[in-house]
Write an enzyme that holds these catalytic residues in place. Structure first.
Site, PDB file in Angstrom:
ATOM      1  N   LYS A 191       0.863  -1.193   0.000  1.00 45.16           N
ATOM      2  CA  LYS A 191       0.000   0.000   0.000  1.00 45.16           C
ATOM      3  C   LYS A 191       0.897   1.240   0.000  1.00 45.16           C
ATOM      4  O   LYS A 191       1.459   1.610   1.015  1.00 45.16           O
ATOM      5  CB  LYS A 191      -0.901  -0.005   1.234  1.00 45.16           C
ATOM      6  CG  LYS A 191      -1.612   1.319   1.551  1.00 45.16           C
ATOM      7  CD  LYS A 191      -2.544   1.785   0.458  1.00 45.16           C
ATOM      8  CE  LYS A 191      -3.315   3.032   0.901  1.00 45.16           C
ATOM      9  NZ  LYS A 191      -2.442   4.234   1.001  1.00 45.16           N
ATOM     10  N   GLY A 229      -4.702   1.751   4.567  1.00 46.99           N
ATOM     11  CA  GLY A 229      -3.633   0.896   5.070  1.00 46.99           C
ATOM     12  C   GLY A 229      -3.899   0.340   6.454  1.00 46.99           C
ATOM     13  O   GLY A 229      -3.286  -0.656   6.861  1.00 46.99           O
ATOM     14  N   GLU A 267       9.959   2.002  10.476  1.00 52.06           N
ATOM     15  CA  GLU A 267      11.064   2.925  10.165  1.00 52.06           C
ATOM     16  C   GLU A 267      10.445   4.307  10.130  1.00 52.06           C
ATOM     17  O   GLU A 267       9.685   4.648   9.227  1.00 52.06           O
ATOM     18  CB  GLU A 267      11.701   2.532   8.822  1.00 52.06           C
ATOM     19  CG  GLU A 267      13.083   3.132   8.619  1.00 52.06           C
ATOM     20  CD  GLU A 267      13.014   4.553   8.131  1.00 52.06           C
ATOM     21  OE1 GLU A 267      13.243   5.477   8.961  1.00 52.06           O
ATOM     22  OE2 GLU A 267      12.734   4.764   6.950  1.00 52.06           O
ATOM     23  N   CYS A 301      14.131  10.919   5.839  1.00 54.05           N
ATOM     24  CA  CYS A 301      14.030  10.762   7.286  1.00 54.05           C
ATOM     25  C   CYS A 301      15.394  10.783   7.966  1.00 54.05           C
ATOM     26  O   CYS A 301      15.515  11.184   9.124  1.00 54.05           O
ATOM     27  CB  CYS A 301      13.286   9.479   7.631  1.00 54.05           C
ATOM     28  SG  CYS A 301      13.969   8.004   6.839  1.00 54.05           S
ATOM     29  N   GLU A 399      10.432  16.986  13.372  1.00 55.08           N
ATOM     30  CA  GLU A 399      10.787  16.708  11.989  1.00 55.08           C
ATOM     31  C   GLU A 399       9.987  17.618  11.054  1.00 55.08           C
ATOM     32  O   GLU A 399       8.755  17.657  11.109  1.00 55.08           O
ATOM     33  CB  GLU A 399      10.502  15.234  11.663  1.00 55.08           C
ATOM     34  CG  GLU A 399      10.997  14.815  10.303  1.00 55.08           C
ATOM     35  CD  GLU A 399      10.844  13.325  10.062  1.00 55.08           C
ATOM     36  OE1 GLU A 399      11.794  12.686   9.603  1.00 55.08           O
ATOM     37  OE2 GLU A 399       9.749  12.796  10.347  1.00 55.08           O
TER      38      GLU A 399
END
Length: 496
Positions: A191, A229, A267, A301, A399
């Site tokens: 997905k 998902g 991750e 990332c 982030e």
């Protein structure tokens, strides 16, 4: 803003809206959604918009393929199919390169590495690993509890894998999940993110038309709905969820998966530190840090987004870094010389701009950038260097996922390590110094999954990648990444 449409790429790749792959069949759904070139806002075409029913069918197909076909036990067949897939992708490299630049907004130069060529080549590495792997190990005889027994350890596939992937490096992440999962003998439901559906759909099309993978072994479900998902996390027929994306979503995946105690690989995000020691070449280190953070518009990332420099050199470091970032700027991803392209969407640009506004409220200033470049169309952010903040500022801790670098002063090695580790994340980091032994000593103290010392590159098929703390659970790539997709079975037989 109205958008123009160019269907040439769609026609060449798919002949119309891109299809789903379910149980070996390429299926176009009645509903579709658009995919857009982030550099021009031009509509590239349509992708099939899957429903919950489509996802249910895909999970069922993957379950049957695992339980009823010989895929899970036939290593030679898996190796052959993985090599087939790699060779087929290489045959289509020109089209895939164009697709990646247009749909992802990735600078063309990156397609010769991590955006395309490298992950395609990595399939051969996983095929070879499966061929050479010690699937069964004899522990010999012993007499536990006084019973003579011969013991053996077997490695077996987990089962059905739900792979949920992001938009920033779609080929790399799609194949970093498919490669080891298939090599290990699992079946997969992939997905992808709604922003880059074609990068996954083309995989499904090539698998269906140019490989001998049995029906149901790989299923590709594109959808405009991020939440679709979630079925992979909750459905008891799925044995493992492999997710790459934000930490917030990763926590939701883990919570959902807990109901059936699935294995999870996560991750997640990062706010990695680039440490410049006081014996480093300041110009070289700061220029490298600037180049790193604006590559692919900072949409990675593991990119180092905090630059830690000696306090005595702070002003000089700001000048060097800002000059480099400004000189490189943001440009057309189809130009071979471009390093920093657009960000993926208007939504992502607004998110980045909200952080730039926050930086000013927190007392920061822009040594360069801070806004949008003068371009008529596309989702652009200027390479931006933020000064005047401390590590407790939200802009320095959260982030951002854009070409934005926060520069912070440190007072020596211990202080630099303290600042670098003062983060909820632990994905990556970098250390630059003149004394290599000293630089390695600092690197060893960082609570991160990967570290670059003096420009070293850790990205490779054989190197495990993943993070500490809220940057994730488990490892991708390498033998460790392959073994994420395996179970361990111990067998003992009585010896008379």
């Amino acid at each position: 803003m109205s958008r123009t449409t160019d269907r040439l790429l769609e026609t060449r790749l798919f002949g119309g809206p891109s299809p789903l792959l379910i149980d070996g069949e390429l299926i176009t759904t009645p509903a579709t959604f658009q995919t857009v070139d982030p550099a021009t806002e031009e509509v590239l075409g349509e992708a099939s918009d899957a429903t919950a029913e489509n996802m249910d069918r895909a999970i069922g197909a993957a379950r049957r393929a695992f339980d009823e076909s010989g895929w899970a036990t036939d290593v030679r067949h898996r190796v052959r199919c993985l090599r087939q897939l790699g060779e087929a992708l290489q045959r289509h490299s020109d089209d895939l390169r164009e697709l990646t630049v247009k749909e992802v907004g990735a600078p063309k130069f990156l397609t010769y590495g991590a955006q395309l060529d490298a992950p395609v080549a990595d399939l051969a590495w996983f095929a070879q690993l499966a061929e050479d792997y010690e699937w069964s190990r004899d522990l010999g005889e012993a007499a536990p509890m006084g019973m003579a027994s011969r013991r053996r350890i077997r490695k077996e596939p987990v089962g059905v894998v739900g792979a949920i992937t992001p938009w920033n490096f779609p080929h790399q992440i799609n194949l970093a999940k498919l490669g080891p999962a298939l090599a290990a003998g699992n079946t997969v439901v992939l997905k992808p993110a709604p922003d880059t559906p074609w990068c996954a759909a083309i995989l499904g099309k090539i698998i269906a038309e140019e490989t001998d993978l049995p029906p149901g072994v790989v299923n590709v479900i594109t959808s405009s709905d991020h939440a679709l998902g979630a079925q992979l996390s909750t459905d008891p027929r799925v044995d493992l969820v492999s997710f790459t994306g934000s930490t917030a979503t990763g926590k939701a995946v883990m919570t959902s998966a807990a109901a059936t105690l699935k294995k999870v690989f996560l991750e997640l995000g990062g706010k990695s530190a680039f440490i410049v020691l006081d014996d480093a070449d300041l110009k070289a280190a700061c220029s490298y840090a600037a180049l790193t953070v604006i590559t692919h518009a900072g949409q990675g990332c593991a990119i180092t987004t905090r630059l830690l420099v000696p306090r005595d050199s702070y002003d000089s470091a700001v000048q060097i870094t800002a000059r480099t970032m400004s000189k490189i700027g943001a440009g057309d991803p189809q130009d071979d010389a471009t390093i920093c392209g657009p960000v993926i969407s208007a939504r992502q640009r607004l998110r980045i701009e909200s952080y730039l506004e926050l930086a000013v409220k927190e007392g920061g200033a822009f040594a360069c950038g801070g806004g949008r470049p003068e371009k008529d169309r596309g989702f652009w952010i200027e390479p931006t260097l933020i000064t005047g903040l401390t590590n407790d500022a939200r802009t320095a801790r959260e982030e951002i996922f854009g070409p934005v670098l926060v520069i912070l002063p440190h007072d020596g090695d211990d202080d630099a390590v303290r600042i670098a580790n003062d983060s909820p994340y632990g994905l990556s980091g970098a250390v630059h110094g003149g004394d290599l032994e000293r630089a390695h000593a600092v690197a060893r103290r960082l609570r991160t999954g990967t570290v670059s010392v003096n420009g070293g590159v850790w990205y490779s098929a054989d190197v495990p990648f993943g993070g500490y703390k809220q940057s994730g659970i488990g490892r991708e790539m390498g033998v460790a990444g392959f073994e994420e997709y395996l179970e361990t079975k111990s067998i003992a037989e009585g010896v008379s």
